[in-house]
Design an enzyme around this catalytic site. Structure first.
Site, PDB file in Angstrom:
ATOM      1  N   TYR A 145       0.825  -1.213   0.000  1.00 18.41           N
ATOM      2  CA  TYR A 145       0.000   0.000   0.000  1.00 18.41           C
ATOM      3  C   TYR A 145       0.860   1.264   0.000  1.00 18.41           C
ATOM      4  CZ  TYR A 145      -4.783  -1.674   0.800  1.00 18.41           C
ATOM      5  OH  TYR A 145      -6.026  -2.216   0.665  1.00 18.41           O
ATOM      6  N   LYS A 196       2.704 -15.276   2.798  1.00 15.41           N
ATOM      7  CA  LYS A 196       2.919 -16.024   1.562  1.00 15.41           C
ATOM      8  C   LYS A 196       4.425 -16.258   1.494  1.00 15.41           C
ATOM      9  CE  LYS A 196       1.463 -17.792  -2.373  1.00 15.41           C
ATOM     10  NZ  LYS A 196       0.603 -18.979  -2.465  1.00 15.41           N
ATOM     11  N   ASP A 228      -3.418 -18.023   0.697  1.00 14.73           N
ATOM     12  CA  ASP A 228      -4.410 -18.709  -0.154  1.00 14.73           C
ATOM     13  C   ASP A 228      -5.160 -19.762   0.656  1.00 14.73           C
ATOM     14  OD1 ASP A 228      -1.962 -20.028   0.020  1.00 14.73           O
ATOM     15  OD2 ASP A 228      -1.944 -20.724  -2.060  1.00 14.73           O
ATOM     16  N   ASP A 252      -6.688  -6.644   4.081  1.00 16.36           N
ATOM     17  CA  ASP A 252      -7.778  -5.973   3.365  1.00 16.36           C
ATOM     18  C   ASP A 252      -8.699  -7.021   2.740  1.00 16.36           C
ATOM     19  OD1 ASP A 252      -9.211  -3.832   2.101  1.00 16.36           O
ATOM     20  OD2 ASP A 252      -8.162  -4.328   0.235  1.00 16.36           O
ATOM     21  N   ASP A 256     -12.681  -8.524   4.157  1.00 10.56           N
ATOM     22  CA  ASP A 256     -13.925  -8.495   3.368  1.00 10.56           C
ATOM     23  C   ASP A 256     -14.526  -9.890   3.304  1.00 10.56           C
ATOM     24  OD1 ASP A 256     -13.724  -5.771   2.736  1.00 10.56           O
ATOM     25  OD2 ASP A 256     -14.327  -6.108   0.647  1.00 10.56           O
TER      26      ASP A 256
END
Ligand code: IPM
Ligand code: MG
Length: 364
Positions: A145, A196, A228, A252, A256
Site C-alpha cells: 500500500y 505467503k 491462499d 484488506d 472483506d
C-alpha cells in the site's frame, strides 16, 4: 493549580462522515454516542471526496489538524465514482490512506462476530458460522500500500508497466506482532499469522519475525498459514481461528471475506490504533454510492465501531457492552436493514435502525 482529573476530562470526538452512505451511518452512531456521553465534545470535518469538494484535497490540512488533537475519530466511508478520473493523489481513498499514515494508525482490528439472530443471513451453513467470533489484526501503514518505488512507466520494450513494492521492515512486523499477541492473550490465546512466505521474501521475513516475537508470549500458541489457504479455511471452517495477524493487503482482502461470515459487510466494524491506543474507528465497508442518501444503509458496523472506540480508546468498556447488547436486542426483536433481511423479519431503514438501537440502549 487545579489538577485535571483525566477521567473527568471532557472527551473530544472528531467525526469524518466522508462520502456516499458515510454521513447517514455516522449520524446514527453519533446519536448513540451523545446518549452515552452527554458531555462529549463533537466536531466534524470533511475527508475523501467531501474533502476534495471543500478544499481541493481529500485530507484537508484543517481536518488533519483536528484529527491530531482529537481523543478519538469516528469515520464513515470514502469514495465515489465521480472522483475516479482525478489524479491519484486527489482521489478520496488517498485521504484515508494518508490519515492512517500521518497518525501512525498501524494496528487495524477487524472483529468478525456473528450475532445469533443473524445465523441465517450468512451465506454459509449455520453449523459452520454459528457462534463465530474471530479477530483479524491487519497491519495498516506498510506493505504494498505504501511501498516505494511505485508507479506506471514505459518499460524498455516500450510497454506501459505498472509496479508496486511489497516492503516490510522488522520493526513494523514486530510492533503489529506485539499487538496481536497481546490481543490473543485476552481471548483464546491462539494466534495465526498469515503470509505467503513460500513465494514472497517480504513475508518470509514476516514469518521469521513473528516466530521471534512469539518468544515473549509463551502462553500464546502461534501458527502460520499461507494466505491462499487462509482464504479457503475462512469459508471451510472459520471457527478454527481465534486471532489472525497479517499484512496490509492480505488483511484488506481477508477481512472483506470474513465479513460475509457475519451476514453482511454492513456488520463489520474496525478500529485503527496507534501505539497509545488513540484511534480512528470506521466500518470496514465502503461508501456504497449506489444506495447513498436512500436510507437503505446498515448503520450497525459504524455503531459497533463506536463500541470499539469506547473499549479501546476511551477505556469505557461498560459503554461498549451497552451498545453491543442494544444491537443484539434490536436484532432479536426482528428488525433488519435490507442487507440482512430474512423472511420473518421487519425491514427498517438506516435512520430507524439507529433509533431502535438507541431506544434499546438503556432498556434491559
Ligand atoms: C478498507 C478499504 C480501504 C483499504 C480503501 C478504501 C482504501 O478497502 O478499509 O478495507 O484498502 O484499506
Ligand atoms: Mg477493504
Amino acid at each position: 493549580m487545579v489538577k485535571i482529573n483525566e477521567t473527568n476530562k471532557k472527551m473530544n470526538l472528531l467525526t469524518l462522515p466522508g462520502d456516499g452512505i458515510g454521513p447517514e451511518i455516522v449520524r446514527q452512531a453519533t446519536k448513540i454516542i451523545k446518549a452515552l456521553s452527554p458531555d462529549i465534545i463533537i466536531d466534524s470535518a470533511p475527508i475523501g471526496g467531501a474533502g476534495y469538494d471543500a478544499d481541493g484535497d481529500p485530507l484537508p490540512k484543517t481536518t488533519l489538524d483536528k484529527a491530531v488533537k482529537a481523543d478519538a475519530i469516528l469515520m464513515g466511508s470514502v469514495g465515489d465514482w465521480k472522483y475516479d478520473k482525478l489524479p491519484r493523489e486527489k482521489r478520496p481513498e488517498r485521504g484515508l490512506l494518508r490519515i492512517r499514515s500521518e497518525l501512525e494508525l498501524f494496528a487495524n482490528l477487524r472483529p468478525a462476530m456473528l450475532f445469533d439472530d443473524l445465523v441465517n443471513a450468512s451465506s454459509l451453513k449455520p453449523e459452520i458460522v454459528s457462534g463465530l467470533d474471530i479477530l483479524i489484526v491487519r497491519e495498516l501503514t506498510g506493505d504494498i500500500y505504501f511501498g516505494e518505488p511505485r508507479g506506471i512507466h514505459r518499460n524498455n520494450k516500450d510497454q506501459r508497466e505498472g509496479f508496486n513494492t511489497m516492503r516490510y521492515s522488522e520493526n513494523e512486523i514486530r510492533r503489529i506482532g506485539d499487538v496481536a499477541f497481546q490481543l490473543a492473550r485476552l481471548r483464546k490465546r491462539r494466534l495465526c499469522s498469515v503470509d505467503k512466505a513460500n513465494v514472497l521474501e517480504a513475508t518470509e521475513l514476516w514469518r521469521e519475525v513473528m516466530i521471534e516475537t512469539s518468544q515473549d508470549y509463551p502462553d500464546v500458541t502461534l501458527s502460520h498459514m499461507y494466505v491462499d489457504n487462509a482464504a479457503m479455511q475462512l469459508v471451510k471452517d472459520p471457527k478454527q481461528f481465534d486471532v489472525l495477524v497479517t499484512g496490509n493487503i492480505f488483511g484488506d482482502i481477508l477481512s472483506d471475506e470474513a465479513s460475509m461470515l457475519t451476514g453482511s459487510i454492513g456488520m463489520l466494524p474496525s478500529a485503527s490504533l496507534d501505539k497509545n491506543n488513540k484511534g480512528l474507528f470506521e466500518p470496514s465497508h465502503g461508501s456504497a454510492p449506489d444506495i447513498a442518501g436512500k436510507d437503505l444503509a446498515n448503520p450497525i458496523a459504524t455503531i459497533m465501531s463506536a463500541a470499539m472506540m469506547y473499549k479501546y480508546s476511551l477505556n469505557q468498556s461498560d459503554k461498549s457492552d451497552l451498545i453491543e447488547k442494544a444491537i443484539e436486542k434490536t436484532l432479536a426483536q426482528g428488525f433488519r436493514t435490507k442487507d440482512i433481511m430474512s423472511k420473518q423479519s421487519i425491514e427498517v431503514g438506516c435512520e430507524e435502525m439507529g433509533d431502535l438501537i438507541l431506544g434499546n440502549l438503556f432498556n434491559e
